[in-house]
Design a protein around this motif. Structure first.
Motif, PDB file in Angstrom:
ATOM      1  N   HIS A  68      21.456  79.880  56.573  1.00  0.00           N
ATOM      2  CA  HIS A  68      21.495  79.030  57.764  1.00  0.00           C
ATOM      3  C   HIS A  68      21.618  77.561  57.361  1.00  0.00           C
ATOM      4  CE1 HIS A  68      20.685  77.685  61.856  1.00  0.00           C
ATOM      5  NE2 HIS A  68      19.805  76.850  61.339  1.00  0.00           N
ATOM      6  N   PHE A  69      20.838  77.153  56.363  1.00  0.00           N
ATOM      7  CA  PHE A  69      20.906  75.774  55.901  1.00  0.00           C
ATOM      8  C   PHE A  69      22.276  75.469  55.298  1.00  0.00           C
ATOM      9  CE2 PHE A  69      20.505  72.617  52.529  1.00  0.00           C
ATOM     10  CZ  PHE A  69      20.089  71.529  53.288  1.00  0.00           C
ATOM     11  N   ALA A  70      22.774  76.353  54.454  1.00  0.00           N
ATOM     12  CA  ALA A  70      24.068  76.137  53.791  1.00  0.00           C
ATOM     13  C   ALA A  70      25.198  75.981  54.799  1.00  0.00           C
ATOM     14  CB  ALA A  70      24.376  77.278  52.834  1.00  0.00           C
ATOM     15  N   ALA A  71      25.107  76.695  55.906  1.00  0.00           N
ATOM     16  CA  ALA A  71      26.156  76.613  56.928  1.00  0.00           C
ATOM     17  C   ALA A  71      26.275  75.215  57.518  1.00  0.00           C
ATOM     18  CB  ALA A  71      25.888  77.631  58.033  1.00  0.00           C
ATOM     19  N   ALA A 122      12.584  62.424  47.326  1.00  0.00           N
ATOM     20  CA  ALA A 122      12.421  61.822  48.653  1.00  0.00           C
ATOM     21  C   ALA A 122      13.683  61.087  49.083  1.00  0.00           C
ATOM     22  CB  ALA A 122      11.215  60.880  48.652  1.00  0.00           C
ATOM     23  N   SER A 123      14.359  60.433  48.143  1.00  0.00           N
ATOM     24  CA  SER A 123      15.604  59.723  48.467  1.00  0.00           C
ATOM     25  C   SER A 123      16.683  60.680  48.929  1.00  0.00           C
ATOM     26  CB  SER A 123      16.098  58.938  47.251  1.00  0.00           C
ATOM     27  OG  SER A 123      15.245  57.866  46.973  1.00  0.00           O
ATOM     28  N   VAL A 124      16.805  61.807  48.250  1.00  0.00           N
ATOM     29  CA  VAL A 124      17.810  62.796  48.657  1.00  0.00           C
ATOM     30  C   VAL A 124      17.467  63.322  50.044  1.00  0.00           C
ATOM     31  CG1 VAL A 124      18.922  65.001  48.152  1.00  0.00           C
ATOM     32  CG2 VAL A 124      18.374  63.437  46.277  1.00  0.00           C
ATOM     33  N   THR A 125      16.204  63.575  50.297  1.00  0.00           N
ATOM     34  CA  THR A 125      15.804  64.057  51.619  1.00  0.00           C
ATOM     35  C   THR A 125      16.160  63.051  52.708  1.00  0.00           C
ATOM     36  OG1 THR A 125      13.997  65.356  50.665  1.00  0.00           O
ATOM     37  CG2 THR A 125      13.872  64.882  53.027  1.00  0.00           C
ATOM     38  N   ARG A 126      15.881  61.766  52.474  1.00  0.00           N
ATOM     39  CA  ARG A 126      16.232  60.746  53.473  1.00  0.00           C
ATOM     40  C   ARG A 126      17.734  60.743  53.733  1.00  0.00           C
ATOM     41  NH1 ARG A 126      12.227  57.990  50.742  1.00  0.00           N
ATOM     42  NH2 ARG A 126      13.713  56.857  49.424  1.00  0.00           N
ATOM     43  N   ARG A 175      19.855  61.736  57.267  1.00  0.00           N
ATOM     44  CA  ARG A 175      20.869  60.898  57.924  1.00  0.00           C
ATOM     45  C   ARG A 175      22.142  61.685  58.208  1.00  0.00           C
ATOM     46  NH1 ARG A 175      18.887  56.981  54.344  1.00  0.00           N
ATOM     47  NH2 ARG A 175      20.570  57.281  52.839  1.00  0.00           N
ATOM     48  N   HIS A 176      22.526  62.553  57.306  1.00  0.00           N
ATOM     49  CA  HIS A 176      23.807  63.247  57.442  1.00  0.00           C
ATOM     50  C   HIS A 176      23.711  64.577  58.185  1.00  0.00           C
ATOM     51  CE1 HIS A 176      26.129  60.389  55.112  1.00  0.00           C
ATOM     52  NE2 HIS A 176      25.093  60.292  54.315  1.00  0.00           N
ATOM     53  N   LEU A 177      22.583  65.240  58.091  1.00  0.00           N
ATOM     54  CA  LEU A 177      22.453  66.551  58.735  1.00  0.00           C
ATOM     55  C   LEU A 177      21.637  66.513  60.017  1.00  0.00           C
ATOM     56  CD1 LEU A 177      21.795  68.904  55.693  1.00  0.00           C
ATOM     57  CD2 LEU A 177      23.907  68.647  57.003  1.00  0.00           C
ATOM     58  N   GLY A 178      20.765  65.562  60.130  1.00  0.00           N
ATOM     59  CA  GLY A 178      19.892  65.518  61.290  1.00  0.00           C
ATOM     60  C   GLY A 178      18.647  66.361  61.070  1.00  0.00           C
ATOM     61  N   ARG A 179      17.730  66.247  61.985  1.00  0.00           N
ATOM     62  CA  ARG A 179      16.414  66.878  61.839  1.00  0.00           C
ATOM     63  C   ARG A 179      16.480  68.406  61.888  1.00  0.00           C
ATOM     64  NH1 ARG A 179      12.554  63.495  60.977  1.00  0.00           N
ATOM     65  NH2 ARG A 179      11.025  65.158  61.000  1.00  0.00           N
ATOM     66  N   GLY A 180      17.253  68.953  62.791  1.00  0.00           N
ATOM     67  CA  GLY A 180      17.226  70.397  63.002  1.00  0.00           C
ATOM     68  C   GLY A 180      17.511  71.224  61.766  1.00  0.00           C
ATOM     69  N   ALA A 181      18.574  70.887  61.054  1.00  0.00           N
ATOM     70  CA  ALA A 181      18.956  71.666  59.871  1.00  0.00           C
ATOM     71  C   ALA A 181      17.873  71.614  58.805  1.00  0.00           C
ATOM     72  CB  ALA A 181      20.281  71.160  59.310  1.00  0.00           C
ATOM     73  N   LEU A 182      17.323  70.448  58.572  1.00  0.00           N
ATOM     74  CA  LEU A 182      16.283  70.326  57.549  1.00  0.00           C
ATOM     75  C   LEU A 182      14.960  70.907  58.028  1.00  0.00           C
ATOM     76  CD1 LEU A 182      16.860  66.866  55.870  1.00  0.00           C
ATOM     77  CD2 LEU A 182      17.371  69.130  54.999  1.00  0.00           C
ATOM     78  N   ASP A 183      14.611  70.670  59.272  1.00  0.00           N
ATOM     79  CA  ASP A 183      13.336  71.176  59.772  1.00  0.00           C
ATOM     80  C   ASP A 183      13.274  72.696  59.661  1.00  0.00           C
ATOM     81  OD1 ASP A 183      12.452  68.635  60.289  1.00  0.00           O
ATOM     82  OD2 ASP A 183      12.830  68.733  62.449  1.00  0.00           O
TER      83      ASP A 183
END
Length: 154
Positions: free
Chosen positions: A57-60, A108-112, A116-124
């Motif tokens: 799901h994340f990779a998509a 932490a830098s990569v996560t930030r 920015r690029h994926l938005g909260r939903g994909a990472l959450d």
């Protein structure tokens, strides 16, 4: 700018270049190679900690080129790996070739950048699969990162 003459691929290459530039700036470097290593290490370490379904799901959500990076070397029969905080950081260090005090701030830098690029939903959705101590490594409070933001261990 056309790279291949294939619109879909050219768009993916352009997106990849923008993300790497953004991440290099976030990391405080002009070396895109360092940004790529950090992103690849972040992707692989996260991927290996996720279930097959959550990982797919994340990779998509990733741009095509980074999706290939994400899956490179993946062994779905070996996931999820149950990393704790220290093991997660060690796996990232090994994958990204980062050592010393720069490793945790780089995560932490990569996560930030990814936020920015994926938005909260994909990472959450992906981060919901992680234990709290690992999530706090990926998204520490400002005081945790402020202690060392240098990239001298590259």
């Amino acid at each position: 700018m056309p790279f291949t003459g294939v619109e879909h691929l050219d768009h993916s290459i352009d997106t990849t270049n923008r993300w790497l530039d953004d991440l290099a700036e976030e990391l405080g470097t002009q070396e895109r190679r360092e940004a790529y290593r950090a992103l690849r290490g972040w992707l692989h370490t996260l991927r290996d900690r996720l279930t097959i379904q959550a990982g797919a799901h994340f990779a998509a959500q990733l741009p095509e080129i980074f999706r290939g990076v994400y899956y490179d070397g993946w062994s779905p029969s070996n996931v999820p790996v149950k990393y704790n905080r220290e093991q997660f950081l060690e796996a990232f260090c090994n994958s990204a070739a980062i050592r010393g005090p720069a490793a945790a701030p780089a995560l932490a830098s990569v996560t930030r950048c990814m936020r920015r690029h994926l938005g909260r939903g994909a990472l959450d959705h992906a981060f919901d699969q992680l234990p709290k101590d690992v999530r706090s490594l990926l998204e520490p409070g400002d005081r945790d990162v402020a202690s060392d933001t240098g990239n001298d261990a590259w």
